[in-house]
Scaffold this motif. Structure first.
Motif, PDB file in Angstrom:
ATOM      1  N   PRO A 182       7.440  59.829 -14.315  1.00 55.58           N
ATOM      2  CA  PRO A 182       6.120  59.802 -13.651  1.00 55.58           C
ATOM      3  C   PRO A 182       4.981  60.269 -14.546  1.00 55.58           C
ATOM      4  N   LEU A 183       5.254  61.148 -15.523  1.00 56.64           N
ATOM      5  CA  LEU A 183       4.197  61.591 -16.439  1.00 56.64           C
ATOM      6  C   LEU A 183       3.666  60.418 -17.234  1.00 56.64           C
ATOM      7  N   TYR A 184       4.570  59.605 -17.784  1.00 56.30           N
ATOM      8  CA  TYR A 184       4.133  58.476 -18.606  1.00 56.30           C
ATOM      9  C   TYR A 184       3.592  57.335 -17.759  1.00 56.30           C
ATOM     10  N   GLU A 186       1.662  57.850 -15.157  1.00 57.95           N
ATOM     11  CA  GLU A 186       0.267  58.258 -14.966  1.00 57.95           C
ATOM     12  C   GLU A 186      -0.518  58.190 -16.278  1.00 57.95           C
ATOM     13  N   LEU A 187       0.126  58.523 -17.382  1.00 57.20           N
ATOM     14  CA  LEU A 187      -0.554  58.450 -18.684  1.00 57.20           C
ATOM     15  C   LEU A 187      -0.893  57.004 -19.041  1.00 57.20           C
ATOM     16  N   ASN A 188      -0.024  56.074 -18.699  1.00 57.23           N
ATOM     17  CA  ASN A 188      -0.317  54.658 -18.966  1.00 57.23           C
ATOM     18  C   ASN A 188      -1.539  54.196 -18.180  1.00 57.23           C
ATOM     19  N   VAL A 189      -1.671  54.693 -16.951  1.00 57.73           N
ATOM     20  CA  VAL A 189      -2.868  54.373 -16.159  1.00 57.73           C
ATOM     21  C   VAL A 189      -4.112  54.938 -16.841  1.00 57.73           C
ATOM     22  N   ALA A 190      -3.992  56.185 -17.327  1.00 57.53           N
ATOM     23  CA  ALA A 190      -5.126  56.835 -18.001  1.00 57.53           C
ATOM     24  C   ALA A 190      -5.494  56.103 -19.283  1.00 57.53           C
ATOM     25  N   VAL A 191      -4.480  55.704 -20.059  1.00 59.28           N
ATOM     26  CA  VAL A 191      -4.734  55.007 -21.327  1.00 59.28           C
ATOM     27  C   VAL A 191      -5.418  53.668 -21.075  1.00 59.28           C
ATOM     28  N   LEU A 207      -6.356  62.177 -14.144  1.00 59.20           N
ATOM     29  CA  LEU A 207      -4.947  62.335 -14.507  1.00 59.20           C
ATOM     30  C   LEU A 207      -4.362  63.605 -13.892  1.00 59.20           C
ATOM     31  N   GLY A 208      -5.106  64.704 -14.020  1.00 59.43           N
ATOM     32  CA  GLY A 208      -4.647  65.964 -13.444  1.00 59.43           C
ATOM     33  C   GLY A 208      -4.492  65.895 -11.936  1.00 59.43           C
ATOM     34  N   LYS A 209      -5.424  65.220 -11.273  1.00 61.54           N
ATOM     35  CA  LYS A 209      -5.361  65.102  -9.807  1.00 61.54           C
ATOM     36  C   LYS A 209      -4.194  64.222  -9.377  1.00 61.54           C
ATOM     37  N   SER A 217      -2.657  70.154 -14.963  1.00 61.95           N
ATOM     38  CA  SER A 217      -4.056  70.568 -14.796  1.00 61.95           C
ATOM     39  C   SER A 217      -4.465  71.556 -15.885  1.00 61.95           C
ATOM     40  N   ILE A 218      -3.557  72.476 -16.227  1.00 61.13           N
ATOM     41  CA  ILE A 218      -3.846  73.444 -17.299  1.00 61.13           C
ATOM     42  C   ILE A 218      -4.000  72.726 -18.635  1.00 61.13           C
ATOM     43  N   LEU A 219      -3.122  71.772 -18.887  1.00 64.64           N
ATOM     44  CA  LEU A 219      -3.213  70.997 -20.133  1.00 64.64           C
ATOM     45  C   LEU A 219      -4.521  70.213 -20.192  1.00 64.64           C
ATOM     46  N   VAL A 220      -4.870  69.576 -19.089  1.00 62.82           N
ATOM     47  CA  VAL A 220      -6.111  68.786 -19.043  1.00 62.82           C
ATOM     48  C   VAL A 220      -7.325  69.686 -19.259  1.00 62.82           C
TER      49      VAL A 220
END
Length: 288
Positions: A182-184, A186-191, A207-209, A217-220
């Protein structure tokens, strides 16, 4: 026998009336919000019942925790619609239990135990389905945290090598664009949004939401606070976060190992009993 037949006829008639009143009204709604929901063939009747009883309005205050889980699980803006579909799924399973229990009781020549069991199971359905949603949400969170330290470490290395944080995120995501974590996802959507020219700040906040995980969220937040500075400061901040995330990954790995071990206890007990019977039975025969 007669009361069971009356019960069965009444339940079946109610379900049929709900289908008739629903008609084709909810066809498009179901297609747009089907996700991985089950028993969709019962959805029109359940959605009709929800609207007739105005359940969404009456339960609005109690649905907030459920809506939060659904927004995290399915990463959608139309949380209310998905919540409605989830409730429709619960009602669909309940109706199937009630109808099926009545039919089986009639076929069993008035077996009241079958009917009682089906009613009890129907009462447990909401708890079981919500618990299943909790488990899926927790698994999704753990899957994201499990991959996050590796992603953060790669971004830190690329930034330290002179790459911009935006290009570093795009490159790290592209390397695993077929990963179903699921991380990737969501990251693909962001990219995709970044390549379409959307604002970096906005994309990262979304992405955080969508992930709905505190660690993301902390990373973002760290990236947004430091990406303009770039260089060693951002790399150092990412390395610090990555170190903490690796520790959390170890905890998740340990927890999953313990869960796997606990799941093996019951089969091992059954095997032990079977072996004991195989050994003890001949001995009992000889002694007998």
């Amino acid at each position: 026998m007669f009361p069971i037949m009356i019960y069965t006829v009444v339940v079946v008639v109610i379900v049929l009336l709900l289908f008739i009143m629903a008609g084709q009204k909810y066809k498009e709604f179901i297609e747009d919000n089907r996700a991985d929901f089950q028993v969709l063939f019962m959805a029109p009747a359940s959605l009709c019942l929800i609207d007739k009883l105005r359940l969404m309005e009456r339960l609005s205050g109690k649905l907030m925790p459920l809506q939060q889980k659904i927004s995290i699980m399915y990463s959608v803006r139309e949380v209310l619609q998905y919540t409605k579909m989830f409730i429709a799924q619960i009602i669909s399973v309940v109706l199937l239990c009630l109808v099926g229990g009545g039919v089986l009781a009639v076929l069993g020549e008035g077996n009241m135990a079958v009917l009682v069991f089906s009613i009890i199971f129907a009462m447990l359905v909401p708890y079981l389905l919500i618990k299943k949603l909790d488990e899926k949400t927790t698994k999704r969170k753990h899957d994201i945290i499990f991959e996050l330290p590796e992603f953060a470490s790669k971004v830190a290395l690329l930034v330290n090598a002179g790459e911009t944080v935006q290009n570093a995120i795009i490159r790290c995501t592209t390397m695993k664009n077929e990963d179903d974590n699921p991380l990737y996802v969501e990251l693909n959507v962001a990219v995709t949004k970044l390549r379409n020219g959307d604002s970096f700040n906005q994309v990262m906040e979304e992405l955080g939401k969508r992930c709905g995980v505190q660690e993301v969220s902390i990373l973002v937040t760290t990236v947004l606070l430091n990406y303009r500075r770039g260089g060693s400061e951002l790399s150092l901040a990412l390395r610090g976060i990555s170190h903490d995330l690796w520790e959390k990954r170890k905890v998740i790995s340990r927890t999953r190992g313990e869960e796997a071990s606990s799941k093996l206890i019951f089969p091992m007990v059954l095997i032990f009993i079977a072996v004991l019977l195989v050994i003890a039975y001949p001995a009992l025969i000889i002694l007998g």
